[in-house]
Design a protein around this motif. Structure first.
Motif, short mmCIF file in Angstrom:
data_model
loop_
_atom_site.label_atom_id
_atom_site.label_comp_id
_atom_site.label_asym_id
_atom_site.label_seq_id
_atom_site.Cartn_x
_atom_site.Cartn_y
_atom_site.Cartn_z
N TYR A 35 22.24 2.88 -3.52
CA TYR A 35 23.63 2.44 -3.26
C TYR A 35 23.79 2.05 -1.80
O TYR A 35 24.36 2.76 -1.00
N ARG B 84 22.34 18.96 -7.74
CA ARG B 84 21.34 20.02 -7.87
C ARG B 84 21.66 21.24 -7.02
O ARG B 84 21.16 22.31 -7.27
N ASN C 108 27.59 6.48 -16.41
CA ASN C 108 26.13 6.50 -16.58
C ASN C 108 25.44 7.08 -15.36
O ASN C 108 24.41 6.59 -14.91
N1 SAM Z 1 31.42 7.44 -11.64
C1 SAM Z 1 31.38 6.20 -10.89
C2 SAM Z 1 31.75 5.07 -11.78
O1 SAM Z 1 31.77 5.27 -13.00
O2 SAM Z 1 32.06 3.99 -11.30
C3 SAM Z 1 30.04 5.95 -10.21
C4 SAM Z 1 28.87 5.71 -11.11
S1 SAM Z 1 27.37 5.33 -10.26
C5 SAM Z 1 26.40 4.63 -11.57
C6 SAM Z 1 26.51 6.86 -10.07
C7 SAM Z 1 27.02 7.76 -8.95
O3 SAM Z 1 26.36 9.03 -9.06
C8 SAM Z 1 26.74 7.22 -7.57
O4 SAM Z 1 27.92 7.25 -6.80
C9 SAM Z 1 25.66 8.15 -7.02
O5 SAM Z 1 25.72 8.31 -5.62
C10 SAM Z 1 25.95 9.43 -7.76
N2 SAM Z 1 24.77 10.29 -7.91
C11 SAM Z 1 23.59 9.97 -8.49
N3 SAM Z 1 22.74 11.01 -8.47
C12 SAM Z 1 23.40 12.03 -7.86
C13 SAM Z 1 23.06 13.37 -7.53
N4 SAM Z 1 21.85 13.87 -7.82
N5 SAM Z 1 23.99 14.13 -6.92
C14 SAM Z 1 25.21 13.63 -6.60
N6 SAM Z 1 25.59 12.36 -6.88
C15 SAM Z 1 24.70 11.56 -7.50
#
Ligand code: SAM
Length: 265
Positions: free
Chosen positions: A28, A118, A136
């Motif tokens: 991102y 985590r 997702n």
């Molecule tokens: N929920 C939002 C939406 O539907 O528009 C964002 C979806 S985006 C596909 C996935 C989000 O999950 C990102 O903002 C990413 O930074 C966060 N993310 C992914 N893995 C993560 C983790 N291990 N811990 C915290 N946030 C995480």
């Protein structure tokens, strides 16, 4: 809030070999984060999902909600406007900065916490009526250990009768129907196409193409529906209901998204 951001995504010399949970931090990047809202198109997204999440939360009497995958803030803002008490967390500082900006433009001050799922309990000490993990997001986790760890942290952060709402793409359809170059999945934004560029049992690499021809990628773990349900149950959730594109009844191959509603008590 300004962060130093890289302009290019870096998946290394062999992008389909990049199967690492922590890599979302480098996916991102600024250009993509700024495009994300164009991609998800808030108005059409609000229309297509209607009040599904709001009604579900209200039916369960939820008031406090932790949005663990805030992204650019779409659900946090919708839920604040619907009267919920929302805390917005995400592992990506870029996403949270964008969410804060988006909320402020709509007259809200987001309560944000930067934290990786985590290790959620390190920084989140309150207990919530509900947790949402939408768009997702959960498929960013590449190992079963990380998935179990994250779900256990979510579970511990919920009140005794709390609710987890977690969605995912229909990877069964993507894996079983197989990838066809012609098959394009649209994700709300009308001018943005999302397609799985590479698929195997351990990786789906999505390509996002924008009207200015810029392209970005996300590497995701293809969660099968039955597997996610099993993990939720094994972590301790008592009841797991799975909806297909917001409907209770559906044929498994049809929905684009599955939404799991897991009850702790
Ligand atoms: N929920 C939002 C939406 O539907 O528009 C964002 C979806 S985006 C596909 C996935 C989000 O999950 C990102 O903002 C990413 O930074 C966060 N993310 C992914 N893995 C993560 C983790 N291990 N811990 C915290 N946030 C995480």
């Amino acid at each position: 809030m300004k962060h130093s951001l890289s302009l290019y995504q870096d998946f290394g010399p062999d992008p389909v070999a990049c199967r690492e949970t922590g890599h979302y931090q480098r996916e991102y990047i600024e250009g993509f984060v700024n495009k994300w809202d164009e991609l998800i198109d808030w108005e059409s997204r609000a229309q297509s999902e209607g009040n599904f999440f709001i009604n579900m939360l209200r039916e369960h009497g939820a008031r406090s909600v932790l949005d663990v995958a805030t992204g650019t803030g779409f659900h946090s803002v919708r839920l604040i406007e619907a009267g919920f008490e929302v805390v917005s967390s995400d592992g990506s500082p870029e996403m949270l900065a964008k969410a804060f900006e988006n909320a402020r433009a709509r007259g809200h001050i987001l309560r944000t916490v930067q934290v990786d799922w985590r290790w959620l309990n390190r920084d989140i000490h309150d207990h919530y009526d509900a947790i949402i993990c939408l768009g997702n997001s959960f498929t960013h986790l590449f190992s079963e250990h990380d998935r179990r760890k994250a779900l256990a942290e979510f579970y511990a952060t919920l009140k005794h009768d709390g609710l987890l709402i977690l969605d995912q793409r229909n990877y069964d359809a993507i894996l079983d129907v197989g990838y066809s170059g012609k098959h394009t999945y649209y994700y709300c934004g009308t001018h943005v196409s999302v397609s799985p560029e590479y698929v195997d049992e351990g990786l789906t690499r999505f390509r996002y193409t924008f009207p200015d021809h810029s392209t970005y990628h996300l590497n995701m773990y293809p969660l099968r529906k039955a597997y996610t349900r099993r993990l939720l149950q094994e972590v301790g959730f008592q009841q797991v209901d799975t909806y297909g594109d917001f409907q209770e009844t559906y044929r498994d191959s049809e929905p684009d998204f599955f939404i799991h509603v897991a009850q702790k008590g």
